[in-house]
Design a protein around this motif. Structure first.
Motif, PDB file in Angstrom:
ATOM      1  N   LYS A 120       0.642  -1.585   0.036  1.00  0.00           N
ATOM      2  CA  LYS A 120      -0.308   0.024   0.497  1.00  0.00           C
ATOM      3  C   LYS A 120       0.768   1.781   0.377  1.00  0.00           C
ATOM      4  CE  LYS A 120      -3.978  -2.014   2.158  1.00  0.00           C
ATOM      5  NZ  LYS A 120      -4.672  -1.960   3.548  1.00  0.00           N
ATOM      6  N   ARG A 121       2.056   1.071   0.490  1.00  0.00           N
ATOM      7  CA  ARG A 121       3.235   3.024   0.670  1.00  0.00           C
ATOM      8  C   ARG A 121       3.291   2.826  -0.537  1.00  0.00           C
ATOM      9  NH1 ARG A 121       3.981   7.558   2.958  1.00  0.00           N
ATOM     10  NH2 ARG A 121       6.199   8.132   2.717  1.00  0.00           N
ATOM     11  N   ARG A 122       3.959   1.627  -1.134  1.00  0.00           N
ATOM     12  CA  ARG A 122       5.071   1.489  -2.873  1.00  0.00           C
ATOM     13  C   ARG A 122       3.466   2.249  -3.686  1.00  0.00           C
ATOM     14  NH1 ARG A 122       9.540  -0.820  -3.217  1.00  0.00           N
ATOM     15  NH2 ARG A 122       9.706  -2.500  -1.937  1.00  0.00           N
ATOM     16  N   ILE A 123       1.871   1.334  -3.351  1.00  0.00           N
ATOM     17  CA  ILE A 123       0.947   2.195  -4.618  1.00  0.00           C
ATOM     18  C   ILE A 123       0.911   4.004  -3.882  1.00  0.00           C
ATOM     19  CG2 ILE A 123      -1.299   2.441  -4.961  1.00  0.00           C
ATOM     20  CD1 ILE A 123       0.395   0.197  -5.917  1.00  0.00           C
ATOM     21  N   TRP A 124       1.633   4.217  -2.742  1.00  0.00           N
ATOM     22  CA  TRP A 124       0.956   5.313  -2.694  1.00  0.00           C
ATOM     23  C   TRP A 124       1.486   6.788  -2.708  1.00  0.00           C
ATOM     24  CZ3 TRP A 124      -2.259   9.680  -1.916  1.00  0.00           C
ATOM     25  CH2 TRP A 124      -1.375  10.932  -1.566  1.00  0.00           C
ATOM     26  N   GLU A 125       3.075   6.288  -3.275  1.00  0.00           N
ATOM     27  CA  GLU A 125       3.849   6.533  -3.146  1.00  0.00           C
ATOM     28  C   GLU A 125       3.794   7.163  -4.842  1.00  0.00           C
ATOM     29  OE1 GLU A 125       7.647   4.377  -1.823  1.00  0.00           O
ATOM     30  OE2 GLU A 125       8.211   5.410  -0.004  1.00  0.00           O
ATOM     31  N   GLY A 126       3.627   6.109  -5.514  1.00  0.00           N
ATOM     32  CA  GLY A 126       3.443   6.066  -6.945  1.00  0.00           C
ATOM     33  C   GLY A 126       2.532   7.663  -6.783  1.00  0.00           C
ATOM     34  N   ILE A 127       1.358   7.197  -6.667  1.00  0.00           N
ATOM     35  CA  ILE A 127       0.655   8.595  -7.012  1.00  0.00           C
ATOM     36  C   ILE A 127       0.579   9.437  -6.404  1.00  0.00           C
ATOM     37  CG2 ILE A 127      -2.090   9.120  -5.892  1.00  0.00           C
ATOM     38  CD1 ILE A 127      -2.650   6.231  -5.405  1.00  0.00           C
ATOM     39  N   THR A 128       1.669   9.811  -4.866  1.00  0.00           N
ATOM     40  CA  THR A 128       1.780  11.060  -4.821  1.00  0.00           C
ATOM     41  C   THR A 128       3.718  11.628  -6.042  1.00  0.00           C
ATOM     42  OG1 THR A 128       1.639  10.237  -2.605  1.00  0.00           O
ATOM     43  CG2 THR A 128       3.587  11.960  -3.397  1.00  0.00           C
ATOM     44  N   TRP A 129       4.309  10.534  -6.250  1.00  0.00           N
ATOM     45  CA  TRP A 129       5.342  11.366  -7.657  1.00  0.00           C
ATOM     46  C   TRP A 129       4.552  11.384  -9.063  1.00  0.00           C
ATOM     47  CZ3 TRP A 129       9.455  13.304  -6.811  1.00  0.00           C
ATOM     48  CH2 TRP A 129       9.963  12.859  -6.116  1.00  0.00           C
ATOM     49  N   PHE A 130       3.363  10.806  -8.907  1.00  0.00           N
ATOM     50  CA  PHE A 130       2.457  10.968 -10.587  1.00  0.00           C
ATOM     51  C   PHE A 130       2.610  12.248 -10.546  1.00  0.00           C
ATOM     52  CE2 PHE A 130      -1.870  11.145 -12.702  1.00  0.00           C
ATOM     53  CZ  PHE A 130      -1.376  10.317 -13.598  1.00  0.00           C
ATOM     54  N   LEU A 131       1.335  13.251  -9.290  1.00  0.00           N
ATOM     55  CA  LEU A 131       0.757  13.889  -8.439  1.00  0.00           C
ATOM     56  C   LEU A 131       1.532  15.708  -8.685  1.00  0.00           C
ATOM     57  CD1 LEU A 131      -2.130  12.704  -6.034  1.00  0.00           C
ATOM     58  CD2 LEU A 131      -2.481  13.536  -9.146  1.00  0.00           C
ATOM     59  N   THR A 132       2.792  15.309  -8.434  1.00  0.00           N
ATOM     60  CA  THR A 132       3.488  16.095  -7.716  1.00  0.00           C
ATOM     61  C   THR A 132       5.159  15.988  -8.616  1.00  0.00           C
ATOM     62  OG1 THR A 132       5.015  14.686  -6.052  1.00  0.00           O
ATOM     63  CG2 THR A 132       2.961  16.146  -5.175  1.00  0.00           C
ATOM     64  N   TRP A 133       4.810  15.289  -9.807  1.00  0.00           N
ATOM     65  CA  TRP A 133       6.763  15.423 -10.336  1.00  0.00           C
ATOM     66  C   TRP A 133       6.492  16.556 -11.305  1.00  0.00           C
ATOM     67  CZ3 TRP A 133       6.397  17.179 -15.719  1.00  0.00           C
ATOM     68  CH2 TRP A 133       4.910  17.175 -15.682  1.00  0.00           C
ATOM     69  N   TRP A 134       5.507  17.676 -11.231  1.00  0.00           N
ATOM     70  CA  TRP A 134       6.502  19.263 -11.780  1.00  0.00           C
ATOM     71  C   TRP A 134       7.007  19.367 -10.525  1.00  0.00           C
ATOM     72  CZ3 TRP A 134       3.830  22.471  -8.985  1.00  0.00           C
ATOM     73  CH2 TRP A 134       2.381  22.218  -8.271  1.00  0.00           C
ATOM     74  N   ILE A 135       7.309  19.077  -9.554  1.00  0.00           N
ATOM     75  CA  ILE A 135       7.646  19.847  -8.858  1.00  0.00           C
ATOM     76  C   ILE A 135       9.139  19.649  -8.366  1.00  0.00           C
ATOM     77  CG2 ILE A 135       7.486  21.089  -6.325  1.00  0.00           C
ATOM     78  CD1 ILE A 135       4.781  20.441  -5.951  1.00  0.00           C
ATOM     79  N   PRO A 136      10.261  20.268  -9.005  1.00  0.00           N
ATOM     80  CA  PRO A 136      11.763  19.905  -8.861  1.00  0.00           C
ATOM     81  C   PRO A 136      12.160  19.706  -7.209  1.00  0.00           C
ATOM     82  CG  PRO A 136      11.435  22.289  -9.527  1.00  0.00           C
ATOM     83  CD  PRO A 136      10.371  21.359  -9.912  1.00  0.00           C
ATOM     84  N   MET A 153       9.536  13.919   1.203  1.00  0.00           N
ATOM     85  CA  MET A 153       8.019  13.230   0.537  1.00  0.00           C
ATOM     86  C   MET A 153       7.485  13.214   1.463  1.00  0.00           C
ATOM     87  SD  MET A 153       7.529  10.822  -1.761  1.00  0.00           S
ATOM     88  CE  MET A 153       6.542   9.849  -1.421  1.00  0.00           C
ATOM     89  N   ALA A 154       7.132  14.336   2.803  1.00  0.00           N
ATOM     90  CA  ALA A 154       6.236  14.093   3.379  1.00  0.00           C
ATOM     91  C   ALA A 154       5.235  15.363   2.805  1.00  0.00           C
ATOM     92  CB  ALA A 154       5.991  14.634   4.681  1.00  0.00           C
ATOM     93  N   TRP A 155       6.435  17.068   2.377  1.00  0.00           N
ATOM     94  CA  TRP A 155       5.612  17.958   1.539  1.00  0.00           C
ATOM     95  C   TRP A 155       4.987  17.168   0.763  1.00  0.00           C
ATOM     96  CZ3 TRP A 155       5.376  20.487  -3.069  1.00  0.00           C
ATOM     97  CH2 TRP A 155       5.265  21.572  -2.454  1.00  0.00           C
ATOM     98  N   ARG A 156       5.025  16.568   0.167  1.00  0.00           N
ATOM     99  CA  ARG A 156       5.145  15.561  -1.792  1.00  0.00           C
ATOM    100  C   ARG A 156       3.370  14.861  -0.929  1.00  0.00           C
ATOM    101  NH1 ARG A 156       7.783  16.236  -6.394  1.00  0.00           N
ATOM    102  NH2 ARG A 156       9.916  16.750  -6.177  1.00  0.00           N
ATOM    103  N   GLU A 157       3.538  14.393  -0.509  1.00  0.00           N
ATOM    104  CA  GLU A 157       2.455  13.929  -0.081  1.00  0.00           C
ATOM    105  C   GLU A 157       1.441  14.444   0.604  1.00  0.00           C
ATOM    106  OE1 GLU A 157       2.965   9.628   2.597  1.00  0.00           O
ATOM    107  OE2 GLU A 157       5.087  10.402   2.433  1.00  0.00           O
ATOM    108  N   LYS A 158       1.906  16.099   1.392  1.00  0.00           N
ATOM    109  CA  LYS A 158       0.760  16.654   1.550  1.00  0.00           C
ATOM    110  C   LYS A 158      -0.038  17.165   0.413  1.00  0.00           C
ATOM    111  CE  LYS A 158       2.368  20.863   2.677  1.00  0.00           C
ATOM    112  NZ  LYS A 158       2.679  22.215   2.866  1.00  0.00           N
ATOM    113  N   VAL A 159       1.093  18.207  -0.782  1.00  0.00           N
ATOM    114  CA  VAL A 159       0.232  18.793  -1.939  1.00  0.00           C
ATOM    115  C   VAL A 159      -0.553  17.775  -2.773  1.00  0.00           C
ATOM    116  CG1 VAL A 159       1.567  19.414  -4.044  1.00  0.00           C
ATOM    117  CG2 VAL A 159       2.318  20.088  -1.982  1.00  0.00           C
ATOM    118  N   ALA A 160       0.410  15.669  -2.411  1.00  0.00           N
ATOM    119  CA  ALA A 160      -0.615  15.491  -2.946  1.00  0.00           C
ATOM    120  C   ALA A 160      -1.891  14.811  -2.225  1.00  0.00           C
ATOM    121  CB  ALA A 160      -0.108  13.957  -3.345  1.00  0.00           C
TER     122      ALA A 160
END
Length: 1166
Positions: A120-136, A153-160
């Motif tokens: 589940k964590r892997r899936i969520w990390e994938g979703i997080t990167w998919f939604l926040t890839w545009w933030i360098p 990573m936590a900041w990206r999760e928040k943005v996601a």
């Protein structure tokens, strides 16, 4: 060992030096004991005869263990080991509530731990990167100052999460507002009945040839001249009507090129208005033969050239007709109404004209349509009203030029409007969908309403004889709050002997506005001698790295308040000597786990840390209630005032339903009038309990038992652990809180997560709410504090509801299930701000008059608050109507400001010294510390072994020593200064074998100062003998002992009558050669264990005394057992067995008396 002066510490109530606390209930006025004395048990946890290891604390020159530098919570300062007394200058760090300062010291040690990454964590990390890839990432590192990958990573999760929430907002708003626009674009149309509604001087509308006009301002203009006045009196007969007949069009103008209409050189031919359509009130017509004559009206092209351009200035939109009305006119009435390409035509005037006489029928100037068309229209109701397909087919029989002329003609002369599609399935689909959602929500709301409809107050039940631990974690609360909480617990209408106030002080910290550390405030309230300083005990805290090592001091005694004498235990976390900031502080969850894990180890007989051993010893042998006697834990916050009958009601509810594993009551505000901030919370508190929790309670699934006031069952009647079960304790003891999800679960919402864990592992149990159990708490009085509190609550609620959605076993099915309710709660929490946005959209649509909209959502919102107002009215709680109005005034804050602030602060945490590196399917946790720490360095042993050791040296009831070398030297302190000694001074060959082991292999264990004093010079010490403590006469009389039972005998011997039984040596105990000579095996039997399910009367001291009860005591005990038992299953034998266990003696010889007493009680004769 000769007797020595007593060393009991005087406090606010009275207990003697080590007897069971049950003895404290004597009412003999001849006692000379002080009003309160506090007895504690403590050791320095040094190994017996072993040299000091590297993890042991440094020793004070006096022999006391150093707990910290001056001002940091350690005892190196003397006095109360750095805890200030009233009037002392402040030496402690002062913190605001909720602040988390950190030290500046650089870590000196780094340890690495590996944990697996779940799927589940892997899936969520994938979703997080998919939604926040545009933030360098470099941007986050440089501008965001996020140097660590886990923080980024936590900041990206928040943005996601915020992106997902925003998507949900847009989806919800699209469904509510946008879907209707997409399926049925807004058009300005009105039906004839709607136009008739605008027939006043302020709203004057008419319709003409399929268009609607607002002539309100036109009436006020001078457009008729002096010859034809056009005021309201002349125009009132026209408004709200069809004015076609007042604007006749010559046939040649309307239908040029058809038949012989062009032969009408003077434009004299007009269609005859049918009798059904003729309105006698509209006598005048704008034509040269219609009564209104002017240069403009005499022009045959008056309508298209003059009237129509001017009317366009006042045009509102199209006129529409419902299809069923057109069908009715065609098929039922026999009129020539037809639909072609969604346009409605009325051919009545055409057929009315040609049917007047044969002249008109044979004259092509009037009957100019081809027979194909007239046959299609004059079908006698045989065809469908919508003749679009047939009309298209007729096109094949006409030339394009003639077909276009026909279309032009019917549009000019016979067009009356369009088909009304506002009520079509496509246009109403969005409303139907909203209506379906509204019905489901209304069902939930109605259910909540019915759940809240509980009138009156249930009769106060009799206090059940169940032992309850009243757990109070505290941090930086002020003295007033703490005193109110502790006093309310003491004053509870519940047997004082059956409750224990258990306070955990989370660190040696001075709260904002306080003049002393929180532990000192608590102990002052309870009446503990300020010069008393027991040893600190090691335990494993809920933390990472070296912070797992923590120390705490244990205090126990009796708290006297308004005639109540209640036992208490205080665990004060003081930290290790290395801690310089927030010494001992490990968080509320750690405070809760101290008690939960302790009871877990008691239940499963697991090895315990020194702190847990000391807690066990003081509960069982100082207070006199064995830990396994407790059946419930009442959890309250340190600013909560519990109503006096609340505990009785909670326990009675659990007693009546054995499936209840957790329960809570109503939390009210104790400071509702202090500020506007508190006022807006009153209604929210009330409705969250009486509707939300009351509704969830119908399912037996209250999703959040608030930590400020709730109660959990420790184990079932069958002995199955619940709150202290391994899955719950392990899940709640999570060490690695290293992800955004875990932070929100365990750092912000630990109380709610504990409920989630209980529901997860015990889904068949019930979690209830009862409205008659009440408490008061202190709500935030400042907006900034409320903002911080609600951020924690909202964010933890979201993450806990997500956890609940994954629970496999939740009652109900489909939309009538608890899972659906949880989903609704989660969705409503995430989309709360859309309510305010929706209101803004409705206001805009209304003001701009863009389109009509559905009122379903408004009706739903009105129903929600309307039903709540009904509850207040029916209950005659009028004040809550006022509170609701205040709440609604602050609705933008609740529904918009607080949620958005919370969502954006999902990652607002202190991340500590743990860094996360991800690689090869595992997460590496790099824990930076100031020192290395091995959890195995904290010694652990089973209670039975430790207890046998205390028994062997006659220290079973010995109070703890005082480690304060600067304390006043009087009789109470005479033995304090020599009760501990550095472990390095103990010869290596002087070690105790582990009880129960196959051999006497020396195993180092912590040295208890009491043991070192008891063993005296034989263990390598040249120290005075251990004194015999002074016993409180109240305890002795309560136990039925005349002179008390001294806990100590001369050195090395076993007290012969500790349990009132003939003596035998402890089972499996072996002694090293150096000390075996002083050990004379006594002949005491193993003590009868305390029955944790016992419901009998008497004091705990009596339960273990082994003394024979008299007839009156037996009768009363039988009565209590019968009152708390199921009479369908209880037998006389079971009653006798419970009595035997209660008094510690075999009562078979009283079998006949017990049986007779049972019958007399049941027959009401006794």
């Amino acid at each position: 060992m000769p007797n020595s002066p007593p060393y009991n510490m005087n406090g606010g109530g009275g207990m003697g030096g080590g007897q069971n606390w049950g003895q404290a209930y004597s009412t003999n006025d001849n006692t000379s004991a002080p009003t309160m004395s506090v007895f504690h048990a403590g050791d320095e946890n040094q190994r017996l005869g072993a040299p000091s290891d590297t993890h042991s604390p440094p020793m004070h020159p006096s022999g006391n263990t150093m707990q910290g530098s001056p001002g940091t919570g350690g005892p190196g300062n003397g006095g109360f080991f750095g805890w200030m007394k009233k009037g002392e200058p402040e030496k402690h760090q002062i913190l605001d509530d909720g602040t988390t300062p950190t030290g500046d010291e650089k870590p000196k040690h780094e340890s690495v731990e590996e944990v697996n990454i779940t799927f589940k964590r892997r899936i969520w990390e994938g979703i997080t990167w998919f939604l926040t890839w545009w933030i360098p990432t470099p941007l986050l590192t440089s501008l965001g100052k996020m140097k660590r990958p886990d923080v980024r990573m936590a900041w990206r999760e928040k943005v996601a999460i915020c992106i997902i929430i925003l998507f949900l907002w847009l989806l919800l708003l699209f469904i509510i507002v946008g879907l209707g626009f997409a399926l049925c674009p807004p058009v300005k149309v009105w039906g004839n009945m709607e136009v008739q509604g605008y027939s006043t001087q302020d709203k004057a509308w008419v319709y003409l040839r399929g268009s609607v006009y607002d002539i309100t301002s036109f009436i006020k203009m001078n457009h008729g001249g002096s010859k034809y006045p056009t005021g309201w009196s002349q125009m009132r007969d026209y408004v709200g009507k069809d004015v076609n007949q007042t604007f006749p069009i010559p046939i040649r103008v309307a239908c040029p090129g058809l038949g012989e209409v062009n032969d009408d050189k003077n434009y004299d031919n007009f269609f005859t208005v049918s009798e059904d359509d003729k309105d006698p009130t509209l006598a005048l017509a704008h034509s040269k033969r219609g009564g209104i004559r002017s240069t403009e009206t005499d022009d045959p092209f008056f309508y298209p050239k003059t009237a129509l351009p001017k009317l366009k200035l006042f045009r509102k939109g199209d006129l529409v007709w419902e299809k069923k009305y057109v069908d009715h006119m065609h098929k039922k009435v026999g009129k020539y109404w037809r639909i072609i390409n969604d346009s409605v035509y009325n051919f009545d005037d055409y057929f009315s004209t040609i049917n007047r006489a044969d002249y008109y029928k044979d004259n092509k100037q009037f009957n100019f349509l081809s027979s194909t068309i007239t046959d299609l229209l004059n079908d006698g109701g045989g065809y469908d009203t919508d003749i679009t397909e047939l009309w298209t087919a007729s096109h094949l029989r006409l030339s394009n030029a003639e077909f276009n002329r026909v279309n032009n003609c019917i549009n000019n002369a016979f067009y009356v409007g369009k088909v009304d599609k506002r009520h079509s399935v496509k246009c109403l689909f969005a409303n139907y969908m909203l209506l379906a959602f509204a019905c489901v929500l209304m069902f939930v709301i109605l259910s909540k309403f019915l759940a809240a409809m509980q009138f009156g107050t249930k009769k106060r039940p009799l206090p059940p004889m169940k032992h309850v631990l009243c757990q109070v974690p505290c941090y930086t609360e002020n003295e007033d709050s703490l005193e109110i909480t502790l006093s309310s617990l003491a004053a509870l209408d519940y047997n004082d002997k059956s409750k224990l106030i258990f306070v955990i002080c989370d660190g040696n910290i001075v709260g904002h506005g306080n003049d002393r550390p929180t532990p000192r405030i608590v102990l002052d309230i309870l009446g503990v001698d300020p010069e008393y300083d027991p040893p600190a005990r090691d335990y494993l805290a809920i933390a990472e790295g070296s912070r797992r090592h923590n120390r705490a001091k244990v205090y126990s005694g009796l708290y006297e308040y308004e005639g109540h004498v209640v036992p208490y235990m205080v665990v004060a976390k003081v930290g290790t000597p290395e801690e310089t900031s927030r010494a001992g502080n490990r968080g509320k969850r750690d405070s809760q786990i101290i008690l939960m894990q302790f009871l877990n180890k008691v239940h499963f007989d697991l090895p315990m840390t020194p702190l847990e051993l000391e807690m066990y010893h003081q509960m069982k042998h100082i207070i006199g209630i064995p830990p396994d006697a407790f059946e419930y834990i009442l959890q309250i916050d340190a600013d909560t005032h519990v109503m006096e009958d609340s505990l009785t009601r909670l326990v009675s509810a659990c007693t009546s339903d054995s499936r209840i594993a957790g329960i809570c009551g109503e939390t009210m505000l104790g400071n509702e009038n202090r500020s506007f901030t508190t006022m807006i919370q009153v209604y929210e508190y009330f409705i969250s309990h009486h509707m939300a929790k009351a509704f969830e309670s119908l399912f037996g699934s209250v999703t959040c038992l608030p930590g400020c006031f709730c109660m959990y069952r420790i184990r079932t009647k069958q002995g199955k652990p619940l709150l202290i079960s391994n899955p719950v304790v392990e899940g709640y003891s999570e060490l690695h809180v290293d992800t955004l999800h875990k932070k929100n679960l365990l750092s912000l919402g630990e109380d709610r997560y504990l409920t989630t864990l209980m529901m997860k592992h015990f889904p068949t149990s019930k979690y209830k709410f009862i409205r008659d159990a009440k408490c008061q708490t202190i709500a935030p009085e400042k907006w900034s504090i409320l903002l911080s509190q609600r951020r924690r609550w909202i964010n933890s609620t979201i993450h806990n509801l997500v956890e609940l959605l994954y629970l496999p076993d939740m009652c109900g099915f489909c939309c009538f299930s608890m899972r659906f309710v949880v989903f609704i709660d989660l969705f409503s929490t995430l989309t709360m701000p859309t309510t305010l946005i929706y209101f803004a959209i409705l206001i805009y649509l209304t003001v701009a008059d863009i389109t009509s909209f559905s009122y379903i959502s408004l009706i739903l919102i009105g129903a929600i608050y309307g039903l709540q107002a009904v509850i207040f009215i029916l209950r005659r709680e009028w004040q809550h109507i006022g509170w609701m109005i205040i709440y609604l005034l602050a609705y933008p804050l609740w529904s918009f400001v607080l949620p958005i602030y919370s969502f954006w602060h999902f990652d607002d945490f202190s991340w500590g010294n743990t860094r996360v590196v991800v690689g090869e399917g595992k997460r590496k946790l790099l824990i930076s510390d100031d020192r290395a720490f091995d959890p195995n360095s904290i010694p652990q042993r089973r209670w039975t072994e430790y207890e046998q050791e205390l028994v062997m040296y006659g220290l079973l009831n010995a109070p703890p020593p005082n480690m304060n070398e600067n304390a006043s030297h009087d009789e109470r302190m005479s033995a304090s200064s020599h009760l501990s000694r550095p472990m390095s001074t103990i010869p290596p060959n002087q070690m105790m074998g582990v009880p129960g082991s196959a051999s006497a292999t020396p195993v180092p264990m912590p040295m208890d100062p009491r043991l070192s004093a008891a063993m005296g010079s034989s263990m390598g010490f040249n120290q005075p003998m251990m004194p015999t403590p002074n016993y409180d006469p109240r305890l002795s009389r309560a136990m039925g002992v005349t002179d008390g039972i001294p806990p100590m005998t001369p050195q090395g011997s076993m007290p012969p009558q500790i349990y009132g039984q003939p003596g035998i040596p402890p089972v499996g105990y072996s002694m090293p050669p150096s000390t075996s000579s002083m050990y004379i095996p006594p002949t005491v039997s193993t003590p009868i264990p305390y029955n944790s399910n016992l419901q009998g009367g008497g004091t705990p001291g009596m339960m273990q005394s082994g003394l024979l009860p008299n007839d009156e005591e037996l009768t009363e005990a039988i009565r209590v057992i019968l009152n708390n038992s199921d009479l369908q299953t209880i037998t006389k034998k079971k009653v006798r067995e419970q009595l035997s266990a209660q008094y510690g003696v075999d009562l078979t010889h009283r079998k006949e008396f017990i049986g007779d007493a049972i019958e007399l009680i049941l027959n009401g004769q006794l």
